[in-house]
Design a protein around this motif. Structure first.
Motif, PDB file in Angstrom:
ATOM      1  N   LEU A  18      45.789  41.339  35.542  1.00  0.00           N
ATOM      2  CA  LEU A  18      44.607  42.023  36.067  1.00  0.00           C
ATOM      3  C   LEU A  18      43.311  41.465  35.495  1.00  0.00           C
ATOM      4  O   LEU A  18      42.281  41.470  36.161  1.00  0.00           O
ATOM      5  CB  LEU A  18      44.679  43.524  35.764  1.00  0.00           C
ATOM      6  CG  LEU A  18      45.567  44.350  36.660  1.00  0.00           C
ATOM      7  CD1 LEU A  18      45.411  45.826  36.328  1.00  0.00           C
ATOM      8  CD2 LEU A  18      45.290  44.109  38.122  1.00  0.00           C
ATOM      9  N   GLU A  19      43.352  40.986  34.286  1.00  0.00           N
ATOM     10  CA  GLU A  19      42.168  40.405  33.657  1.00  0.00           C
ATOM     11  C   GLU A  19      41.852  39.029  34.220  1.00  0.00           C
ATOM     12  O   GLU A  19      40.689  38.670  34.417  1.00  0.00           O
ATOM     13  CB  GLU A  19      42.405  40.299  32.147  1.00  0.00           C
ATOM     14  CG  GLU A  19      41.226  39.797  31.357  1.00  0.00           C
ATOM     15  CD  GLU A  19      41.533  39.752  29.868  1.00  0.00           C
ATOM     16  OE1 GLU A  19      41.381  38.663  29.287  1.00  0.00           O
ATOM     17  OE2 GLU A  19      41.936  40.792  29.317  1.00  0.00           O
ATOM     18  N   VAL A  20      42.874  38.252  34.516  1.00  0.00           N
ATOM     19  CA  VAL A  20      42.699  36.867  34.946  1.00  0.00           C
ATOM     20  C   VAL A  20      42.343  36.749  36.429  1.00  0.00           C
ATOM     21  O   VAL A  20      41.500  35.933  36.806  1.00  0.00           O
ATOM     22  CB  VAL A  20      43.981  36.058  34.636  1.00  0.00           C
ATOM     23  CG1 VAL A  20      43.988  34.725  35.352  1.00  0.00           C
ATOM     24  CG2 VAL A  20      44.136  35.874  33.140  1.00  0.00           C
ATOM     25  N   LEU A  21      42.951  37.542  37.296  1.00  0.00           N
ATOM     26  CA  LEU A  21      42.767  37.365  38.735  1.00  0.00           C
ATOM     27  C   LEU A  21      41.306  37.424  39.195  1.00  0.00           C
ATOM     28  O   LEU A  21      40.902  36.606  40.030  1.00  0.00           O
ATOM     29  CB  LEU A  21      43.619  38.370  39.521  1.00  0.00           C
ATOM     30  CG  LEU A  21      45.109  38.067  39.520  1.00  0.00           C
ATOM     31  CD1 LEU A  21      45.862  39.150  40.278  1.00  0.00           C
ATOM     32  CD2 LEU A  21      45.408  36.699  40.102  1.00  0.00           C
ATOM     33  N   PRO A  22      40.477  38.337  38.696  1.00  0.00           N
ATOM     34  CA  PRO A  22      39.074  38.343  39.148  1.00  0.00           C
ATOM     35  C   PRO A  22      38.309  37.068  38.790  1.00  0.00           C
ATOM     36  O   PRO A  22      37.291  36.769  39.410  1.00  0.00           O
ATOM     37  CB  PRO A  22      38.468  39.557  38.430  1.00  0.00           C
ATOM     38  CG  PRO A  22      39.630  40.443  38.154  1.00  0.00           C
ATOM     39  CD  PRO A  22      40.777  39.512  37.883  1.00  0.00           C
ATOM     40  N   GLU A  23      38.795  36.305  37.819  1.00  0.00           N
ATOM     41  CA  GLU A  23      38.156  35.032  37.493  1.00  0.00           C
ATOM     42  C   GLU A  23      38.346  34.011  38.612  1.00  0.00           C
ATOM     43  O   GLU A  23      37.551  33.098  38.765  1.00  0.00           O
ATOM     44  CB  GLU A  23      38.728  34.477  36.190  1.00  0.00           C
ATOM     45  CG  GLU A  23      38.413  35.301  34.963  1.00  0.00           C
ATOM     46  CD  GLU A  23      39.070  34.753  33.705  1.00  0.00           C
ATOM     47  OE1 GLU A  23      39.367  33.533  33.673  1.00  0.00           O
ATOM     48  OE2 GLU A  23      39.296  35.535  32.777  1.00  0.00           O
ATOM     49  N   PHE A  24      39.425  34.178  39.392  1.00  0.00           N
ATOM     50  CA  PHE A  24      39.769  33.213  40.435  1.00  0.00           C
ATOM     51  C   PHE A  24      39.481  33.717  41.848  1.00  0.00           C
ATOM     52  O   PHE A  24      39.350  32.926  42.775  1.00  0.00           O
ATOM     53  CB  PHE A  24      41.241  32.833  40.344  1.00  0.00           C
ATOM     54  CG  PHE A  24      41.621  32.204  39.033  1.00  0.00           C
ATOM     55  CD1 PHE A  24      41.036  31.017  38.614  1.00  0.00           C
ATOM     56  CD2 PHE A  24      42.557  32.796  38.206  1.00  0.00           C
ATOM     57  CE1 PHE A  24      41.384  30.433  37.408  1.00  0.00           C
ATOM     58  CE2 PHE A  24      42.914  32.214  36.991  1.00  0.00           C
ATOM     59  CZ  PHE A  24      42.323  31.038  36.596  1.00  0.00           C
ATOM     60  N   PHE A  25      39.429  35.033  42.034  1.00  0.00           N
ATOM     61  CA  PHE A  25      39.284  35.608  43.373  1.00  0.00           C
ATOM     62  C   PHE A  25      38.160  36.622  43.393  1.00  0.00           C
ATOM     63  O   PHE A  25      38.134  37.552  42.598  1.00  0.00           O
ATOM     64  CB  PHE A  25      40.590  36.290  43.811  1.00  0.00           C
ATOM     65  CG  PHE A  25      41.747  35.356  43.865  1.00  0.00           C
ATOM     66  CD1 PHE A  25      41.933  34.530  44.956  1.00  0.00           C
ATOM     67  CD2 PHE A  25      42.644  35.275  42.811  1.00  0.00           C
ATOM     68  CE1 PHE A  25      42.990  33.653  45.009  1.00  0.00           C
ATOM     69  CE2 PHE A  25      43.709  34.403  42.847  1.00  0.00           C
ATOM     70  CZ  PHE A  25      43.884  33.582  43.945  1.00  0.00           C
ATOM     71  N   GLU A  33      48.263  52.644  42.735  1.00  0.00           N
ATOM     72  CA  GLU A  33      49.516  53.400  42.760  1.00  0.00           C
ATOM     73  C   GLU A  33      50.718  52.571  42.324  1.00  0.00           C
ATOM     74  O   GLU A  33      51.495  52.986  41.474  1.00  0.00           O
ATOM     75  CB  GLU A  33      49.751  53.957  44.161  1.00  0.00           C
ATOM     76  CG  GLU A  33      50.942  54.863  44.201  1.00  0.00           C
ATOM     77  CD  GLU A  33      50.615  56.200  44.823  1.00  0.00           C
ATOM     78  OE1 GLU A  33      51.557  56.824  45.272  1.00  0.00           O
ATOM     79  OE2 GLU A  33      49.443  56.588  44.853  1.00  0.00           O
ATOM     80  N   ASP A  34      50.894  51.396  42.904  1.00  0.00           N
ATOM     81  CA  ASP A  34      52.056  50.583  42.545  1.00  0.00           C
ATOM     82  C   ASP A  34      51.689  49.401  41.646  1.00  0.00           C
ATOM     83  O   ASP A  34      52.564  48.670  41.187  1.00  0.00           O
ATOM     84  CB  ASP A  34      52.819  50.103  43.779  1.00  0.00           C
ATOM     85  CG  ASP A  34      52.027  49.166  44.663  1.00  0.00           C
ATOM     86  OD1 ASP A  34      50.948  48.690  44.249  1.00  0.00           O
ATOM     87  OD2 ASP A  34      52.492  48.890  45.782  1.00  0.00           O
ATOM     88  N   GLY A  35      50.382  49.187  41.419  1.00  0.00           N
ATOM     89  CA  GLY A  35      49.940  48.126  40.523  1.00  0.00           C
ATOM     90  C   GLY A  35      49.873  46.753  41.158  1.00  0.00           C
ATOM     91  O   GLY A  35      49.484  45.791  40.503  1.00  0.00           O
ATOM     92  N   HIS A  36      50.232  46.624  42.420  1.00  0.00           N
ATOM     93  CA  HIS A  36      50.209  45.324  43.076  1.00  0.00           C
ATOM     94  C   HIS A  36      48.776  44.931  43.407  1.00  0.00           C
ATOM     95  O   HIS A  36      47.925  45.777  43.641  1.00  0.00           O
ATOM     96  CB  HIS A  36      51.047  45.337  44.349  1.00  0.00           C
ATOM     97  CG  HIS A  36      52.495  45.579  44.080  1.00  0.00           C
ATOM     98  ND1 HIS A  36      53.452  45.413  45.047  1.00  0.00           N
ATOM     99  CD2 HIS A  36      53.168  45.975  42.978  1.00  0.00           C
ATOM    100  CE1 HIS A  36      54.650  45.692  44.550  1.00  0.00           C
ATOM    101  NE2 HIS A  36      54.486  46.049  43.290  1.00  0.00           N
ATOM    102  N   VAL A  37      48.545  43.623  43.422  1.00  0.00           N
ATOM    103  CA  VAL A  37      47.234  43.084  43.753  1.00  0.00           C
ATOM    104  C   VAL A  37      47.391  42.214  44.994  1.00  0.00           C
ATOM    105  O   VAL A  37      48.339  41.437  45.101  1.00  0.00           O
ATOM    106  CB  VAL A  37      46.657  42.249  42.584  1.00  0.00           C
ATOM    107  CG1 VAL A  37      45.318  41.646  42.965  1.00  0.00           C
ATOM    108  CG2 VAL A  37      46.536  43.096  41.327  1.00  0.00           C
ATOM    109  N   THR A  44      46.396  32.681  54.074  1.00  0.00           N
ATOM    110  CA  THR A  44      47.550  33.424  53.592  1.00  0.00           C
ATOM    111  C   THR A  44      47.129  34.680  52.843  1.00  0.00           C
ATOM    112  O   THR A  44      46.128  34.692  52.145  1.00  0.00           O
ATOM    113  CB  THR A  44      48.381  32.522  52.643  1.00  0.00           C
ATOM    114  OG1 THR A  44      48.711  31.323  53.328  1.00  0.00           O
ATOM    115  CG2 THR A  44      49.639  33.193  52.199  1.00  0.00           C
ATOM    116  N   VAL A  45      47.920  35.727  52.995  1.00  0.00           N
ATOM    117  CA  VAL A  45      47.746  36.949  52.221  1.00  0.00           C
ATOM    118  C   VAL A  45      48.835  36.950  51.154  1.00  0.00           C
ATOM    119  O   VAL A  45      50.015  36.791  51.455  1.00  0.00           O
ATOM    120  CB  VAL A  45      47.890  38.204  53.098  1.00  0.00           C
ATOM    121  CG1 VAL A  45      47.778  39.468  52.256  1.00  0.00           C
ATOM    122  CG2 VAL A  45      46.853  38.190  54.201  1.00  0.00           C
ATOM    123  N   LEU A  46      48.418  37.119  49.903  1.00  0.00           N
ATOM    124  CA  LEU A  46      49.364  37.118  48.795  1.00  0.00           C
ATOM    125  C   LEU A  46      49.420  38.485  48.136  1.00  0.00           C
ATOM    126  O   LEU A  46      48.392  39.153  47.989  1.00  0.00           O
ATOM    127  CB  LEU A  46      48.948  36.091  47.734  1.00  0.00           C
ATOM    128  CG  LEU A  46      48.842  34.648  48.190  1.00  0.00           C
ATOM    129  CD1 LEU A  46      48.219  33.810  47.089  1.00  0.00           C
ATOM    130  CD2 LEU A  46      50.198  34.105  48.568  1.00  0.00           C
TER     131      LEU A  46
END
Length: 162
Positions: A18-25, A33-37, A44-46
């Protein structure tokens, strides 16, 4: 239901992702709720998820929604297996009439660059193959399906264009 961590490594890996992803996107959607990003990468949707693996490890799964509503037949299933055999990482899978591409990493010692490289690889492989699959077996790429149907609210926010 709220996200529950099974052990320390599970929670640490989750927080690191969660800390790293905003640096790239810039445009990502975090389902509390489920913690998925959910992120959009090219066409593509990941979906990126972190799960406990055993008593002391966690895994990070990067899954691409590749093609939805495909005309599944034996030739398609065989083609997916042959592609899986030739790929250096990850694998295609099929659930009902939907095709996914995913790759899983061990999370305990995961480095940010490794995560980004894996995200790029999953997105590139899905993007290279989704149009070919649609041309031969029908269906829609994930983004086409979301644009046509509006998709679930959470995924619509994840892929909204600025």
């Amino acid at each position: 239901m709220t996200l529950q961590f099974e052990h320390e490594a599970h929670e640490e890996t989750y927080r690191q992702v969660l800390e790293v992803l905003p640096e790239f996107f810039d445009d990502l959607y975090h389902d509390e709720e489920d913690g998925h990003v959910y992120v959009r990468y090219g066409s593509t949707v990941l979906e990126i998820s972190v799960e406990a693996y055993g008593p002391t490890e966690a895994v990070v799964t990067i899954m691409s929604y590749c093609v939805q509503g495909v005309d599944a037949d034996e030739k398609l299933r065989r083609a997916l297996l042959e592609m899986n055999h030739a790929l250096p990482l990850g694998a295609f899978s099929m659930l009902d009439r939907d095709i996914f591409f995913s790759h899983t990493l061990l999370g305990r010692d995961l480095q940010p660059r490794t995560l980004l490289s894996a995200i790029a690889a999953v997105a590139d492989i899905a993007d290279e193959n989704d149009d070919r699959i649609v041309a031969r077996w029908g269906g829609q790429t994930a983004l086409e399906r979301i644009r046509d149907t509006g998709g679930p609210g959470q995924r619509r926010r994840a892929v909204s264009e600025n």
